[in-house]
Scaffold this active site. Structure first.
Site, mmCIF file in Angstrom:
data_model
loop_
_atom_site.group_PDB
_atom_site.id
_atom_site.type_symbol
_atom_site.label_atom_id
_atom_site.label_comp_id
_atom_site.label_asym_id
_atom_site.label_seq_id
_atom_site.Cartn_x
_atom_site.Cartn_y
_atom_site.Cartn_z
ATOM 1 C CG HIS A 13 -40.949 -4.813 -34.065
ATOM 2 N ND1 HIS A 13 -40.747 -3.544 -34.563
ATOM 3 C CD2 HIS A 13 -39.828 -5.519 -34.374
ATOM 4 C CE1 HIS A 13 -39.573 -3.479 -35.156
ATOM 5 N NE2 HIS A 13 -38.979 -4.657 -35.059
ATOM 6 C CD GLU A 68 -40.493 6.846 -34.968
ATOM 7 O OE1 GLU A 68 -39.298 7.191 -34.964
ATOM 8 O OE2 GLU A 68 -40.943 5.969 -35.719
ATOM 9 C CG ASP A 76 -40.677 11.421 -33.999
ATOM 10 O OD1 ASP A 76 -41.096 10.885 -35.030
ATOM 11 O OD2 ASP A 76 -39.669 11.034 -33.368
ATOM 12 C CG ASN A 136 -40.031 -0.916 -32.211
ATOM 13 O OD1 ASN A 136 -40.974 -1.386 -31.576
ATOM 14 N ND2 ASN A 136 -40.190 -0.120 -33.243
ATOM 15 C CG ASP A 185 -47.091 -2.895 -33.039
ATOM 16 O OD1 ASP A 185 -46.417 -2.000 -33.597
ATOM 17 O OD2 ASP A 185 -47.298 -4.014 -33.542
#
Length: 365
Positions: free
Chosen positions: A258, A288, A245, A253, A262
């Protein structure tokens, strides 16, 4: 029928995804063959010189376009120079035949050799880069038959056994004309079989892959897990799951947007894959969270792998992504009767401990 197969190939070209290359050039090749046949049929209506050059040039161009299509299909650079050179040689031959000596056998020999080179090149491409699948064997057989027929016609022309014109009777001429008409259709069918097989592979890959990162999705990972369980049952090999994680991903973010988030996910996925073996499996389970399945790996070996992943991510920092770290939970499956859900729950427990201990670390269940 040739016109019908042209429509089939063109329809596939417009419908298949861009991953399946070459269909457009194959359809152009079939269209050229259709045009060549129509020109030969219209012989009495067209001046002999025009017919000679138009029909033979389109027929030679058709074979070259089919080679280009096959090269594009296998991701090779198209040999336009080859097609151009063969066309020039063919046209020079026709000029010499028409102006100097109307030696029909010589014309047949030259055009058979030029066309043969295109089909042999396709066969070599298929052998070197084709998938070991029925579709490849089928298309390869057709290419081999077509090459052998052209080779037979070449030898017949060199020995003077082809007569004095296309209308000449004879066993070799009859075999060639019959086979040429049949193979015109079968070559299109053969290419469609490998194109359809490629489409199947592409669609299976898409259905099993995460569209953003390119690693496995849940469906693809479940299939990989069941294969590894089968290996465990047969050979008793252990396997270990890593639950990965990204730390503080929401803050990334919120701060960078975003689009940058990404890019971080893609970076993490690719870096993780590069730190593993080909037999290992990486999947994105949403957000994530990534899952890694290590084949034939004990818990102790997995700890070293988890450290290698973290080190690879640290070394790959910079560029167009902000710095980030990951926490990893480790759980080893020793018995094949444990479910994937139970194994993931134990890996998640290790992940929670890593988060609670300060993040940027790995913990075993």
């Amino acid at each position: 029928m040739a016109a019908a197969m042209t429509i089939v190939l063109f329809s596939a070209y417009r419908s298949f995804p861009a991953d399946v290359q070459g269909l457009g050039h194959q359809s152009l090749g079939m269209l050229s063959l259709t045009a060549s046949g129509l020109l030969f049929c219209a012989g009495p209506l067209i001046p002999e010189a025009v017919l000679l050059f138009a029909a033979n040039s389109t027929m030679l161009g058709a074979a070259g376009l089919m080679l280009i299509g096959t090269q594009l299909f296998f991701g090779r650079k198209p040999s336009w120079w080859w097609l151009a050179l063969a066309w020039v040689i063919g046209m020079v031959c026709l000029v010499g035949w028409y102006v100097i000596t109307q030696d029909y056998a010589l014309r047949v020999a030259v055009f058979s050799l030029l066309t043969l080179s295109f089909y042999v090149a396709q066969l070599v491409l298929l052998v070197r880069h084709g998938e070991r699948h029925f579709s490849s064997w089928f298309f390869g057989t057709l290419l081999l038959v077509q090459s052998l027929v052209l080779l037979l016609r070449l030898f017949a022309a060199l020995s003077g056994a082809v007569g004095t014109s296309n209308a000449s009777n004879g066993a070799v001429q009859g075999i060639f004309l019959l086979t040429a008409n049949f193979m015109t259709l079968m070559m299109a069918v053969g290419f469609m079989t490998i194109a359809t097989r490629r489409l199947q592979v592409v669609m299976e890959h898409r259905s099993n892959s995460d569209p953003l990162t390119g690693v496995l999705n849940r469906r693809g990972f479940a299939a990989a897990y069941h294969r590894e369980v089968a290996l465990m049952k047969r050979h008793g090999k252990p396997m270990t799951l890593l639950s990965i994680d990204l730390d503080y991903f929401k803050a990334i973010n919120d701060q960078y947007g975003h689009a940058v988030g990404d890019r971080v996910l893609v970076h993490a996925a690719h870096t993780t894959v590069s730190a593993l073996r080909e037999i290992d499996h990486v999947a994105r389970f949403g957000g994530e969270e990534f899952i890694v399945l290590l084949s034939g790996t004990t818990a102790e070996q997995a700890k070293a792998t988890a450290q290698r992943i973290r080190a690879s991510l640290f070394e790959a920092r910079g560029g167009d992504v902000p710095d980030y770290t990951v926490s990893i939970g480790i759980a080893s499956q020793q018995a094949p009767d444990e479910s994937l859900e139970a194994l993931m729950a134990r890996a998640d427990a290790g992940l929670y401990r890593a988060k609670a201990a300060g993040r940027d670390r790995s913990e075993a269940a």
